[in-house]
Design an enzyme around this catalytic site. Sequence first.
Site, PDB file in Angstrom:
ATOM      1  CG  ASN A  13     -48.766 -30.657  44.130  1.00 12.63           C
ATOM      2  OD1 ASN A  13     -49.746 -30.018  43.750  1.00 12.63           O
ATOM      3  ND2 ASN A  13     -48.480 -30.826  45.415  1.00 12.63           N
ATOM      4  CD1 TRP A  14     -47.882 -27.802  38.036  1.00 11.29           C
ATOM      5  CD2 TRP A  14     -49.593 -26.772  37.005  1.00 11.29           C
ATOM      6  NE1 TRP A  14     -47.700 -27.951  36.689  1.00 11.29           N
ATOM      7  CE2 TRP A  14     -48.742 -27.331  36.034  1.00 11.29           C
ATOM      8  CE3 TRP A  14     -50.734 -26.086  36.597  1.00 11.29           C
ATOM      9  CZ2 TRP A  14     -49.000 -27.210  34.658  1.00 11.29           C
ATOM     10  CZ3 TRP A  14     -50.990 -25.966  35.238  1.00 11.29           C
ATOM     11  CH2 TRP A  14     -50.128 -26.522  34.276  1.00 11.29           C
ATOM     12  CE  LYS A  15     -45.979 -27.970  46.471  1.00  6.70           C
ATOM     13  NZ  LYS A  15     -45.301 -28.073  47.735  1.00  6.70           N
ATOM     14  CG  HIS A  98     -49.417 -32.662  49.208  1.00  2.00           C
ATOM     15  ND1 HIS A  98     -48.914 -31.683  50.024  1.00  2.00           N
ATOM     16  CD2 HIS A  98     -48.501 -32.847  48.218  1.00  2.00           C
ATOM     17  CE1 HIS A  98     -47.740 -31.279  49.542  1.00  2.00           C
ATOM     18  NE2 HIS A  98     -47.469 -31.975  48.441  1.00  2.00           N
ATOM     19  CD  GLU A 100     -47.777 -28.140  50.368  1.00  2.00           C
ATOM     20  OE1 GLU A 100     -48.574 -27.964  49.442  1.00  2.00           O
ATOM     21  OE2 GLU A 100     -46.533 -28.087  50.219  1.00  2.00           O
ATOM     22  CD  GLU A 170     -44.789 -35.493  48.070  1.00  2.00           C
ATOM     23  OE1 GLU A 170     -44.161 -35.028  47.125  1.00  2.00           O
ATOM     24  OE2 GLU A 170     -45.792 -34.957  48.560  1.00  2.00           O
ATOM     25  N   GLY A 176     -40.688 -28.453  49.609  1.00  4.22           N
ATOM     26  CA  GLY A 176     -40.603 -27.000  49.453  1.00  4.22           C
ATOM     27  C   GLY A 176     -39.490 -26.354  50.254  1.00  4.22           C
ATOM     28  CB  SER A 216     -36.463 -30.279  47.649  1.00  2.00           C
ATOM     29  OG  SER A 216     -37.187 -29.430  48.527  1.00  2.00           O
ATOM     30  N   GLY A 237     -43.025 -30.596  43.130  1.00  2.00           N
ATOM     31  CA  GLY A 237     -43.736 -29.353  43.390  1.00  2.00           C
ATOM     32  C   GLY A 237     -43.110 -28.205  42.615  1.00  2.00           C
ATOM     33  N   GLY A 238     -42.248 -27.459  43.292  1.00  2.00           N
ATOM     34  CA  GLY A 238     -41.666 -26.234  42.727  1.00  2.00           C
ATOM     35  C   GLY A 238     -41.107 -26.407  41.322  1.00  2.00           C
TER      36      GLY A 238
HETATM   37  C1  PEP Z   1     -44.884 -31.601  46.605  1.00  2.00           C
HETATM   38  O1  PEP Z   1     -45.583 -30.609  46.651  1.00  2.00           O
HETATM   39  O2  PEP Z   1     -45.394 -32.715  46.598  1.00  2.00           O
HETATM   40  C2  PEP Z   1     -43.435 -31.435  46.557  1.00  2.00           C
HETATM   41  C3  PEP Z   1     -42.678 -32.494  46.532  1.00  2.00           C
HETATM   42  O3  PEP Z   1     -42.960 -30.142  46.525  1.00  2.00           O
HETATM   43  P1  PEP Z   1     -41.456 -29.682  46.238  1.00  2.00           P
HETATM   44  O4  PEP Z   1     -40.967 -30.467  45.051  1.00  2.00           O
HETATM   45  O5  PEP Z   1     -41.549 -28.224  45.969  1.00  2.00           O
HETATM   46  O6  PEP Z   1     -40.657 -29.994  47.470  1.00  2.00           O
END
Ligand code: PEP
Length: 255
Positions: A13-15, A98, A100, A170, A176, A216, A237-238
């Site tokens: 997920n590049w957000k 998601h 966010e 999640e 994040g 994470s 994500g990251g």
């Molecule tokens: C996400 O955005 O779905 C996510 C899991 O982010 P991160 O891996 O950065 O926690």
Amino acid sequence: MNKALRRAVIAGNWKMNKTPGEAAELMEQLKPLCEGAGCGVVVCAPFVDLHAVLEAAQGTGIGVGAQNCHWEQSGAFTGEISAPMLASMGVQYVIIGHSERRQYFGETDATVNRRVRAALAGGLTVILCVGEVLTQREQGVTCELVGMQTKIALGGVAPEELKNVIIAYEPVWAIGTGRTATAEQANEVCRAIRGTVSSLYGAAAGDAMTIQYGGSMNAGNAAELLAQPDVDGGLIGGASLKPADFAAIIAAAGK
Ligand code: PEP
């Protein structure tokens, strides 16, 4: 069902990161690292990057996803993008619900359900996100809450559409933050979600459902999380923006 019979999927997920040019560059770095992956690999990019990412992904086996879609096919919804628009480009996946979106953009279980149904009707595979905030975990309601989110999100979804649904557990407190659920916590909730799917659609449907962990996940902790019997891949994500880390997670999922 044996976990090995389910399809593990690692989705990035590049957000809200990367211009189209940067997205194309990142894809060129990712492509050789994803060759021969032993799991499904998906990249969920910002809307404006989808064209470049689709072009780069051609012939690679990397699936391409968006990060949201509207519940109507078209109309007076300024700023929104519909499932048929995405599908017509060649996009195959879409993240729905998601945290966010829920946290910053007023997404509710009811709107998540509308988007899920529209995405499925539009021929997309949905990556449905569910998860608790920290106070809910501390209150001991995680499994009930996530079960309820799952149940509402899947309302009106026909059994034959389930093959186009992936669920991502999640925990919001892990997204994040660098704070990851323990492998046991991740597995416990993924198992509970599987139980919810089984209660709605039967045991075979629960057994067959791909249920990811997200929060994470990185090159260092992926192997342990992905080895859990009810964890079938990850939503990343990251670390999905760092080619070597994303590749290490894909390698861990393929084992
Ligand atoms: C996400 O955005 O779905 C996510 C899991 O982010 P991160 O891996 O950065 O926690």
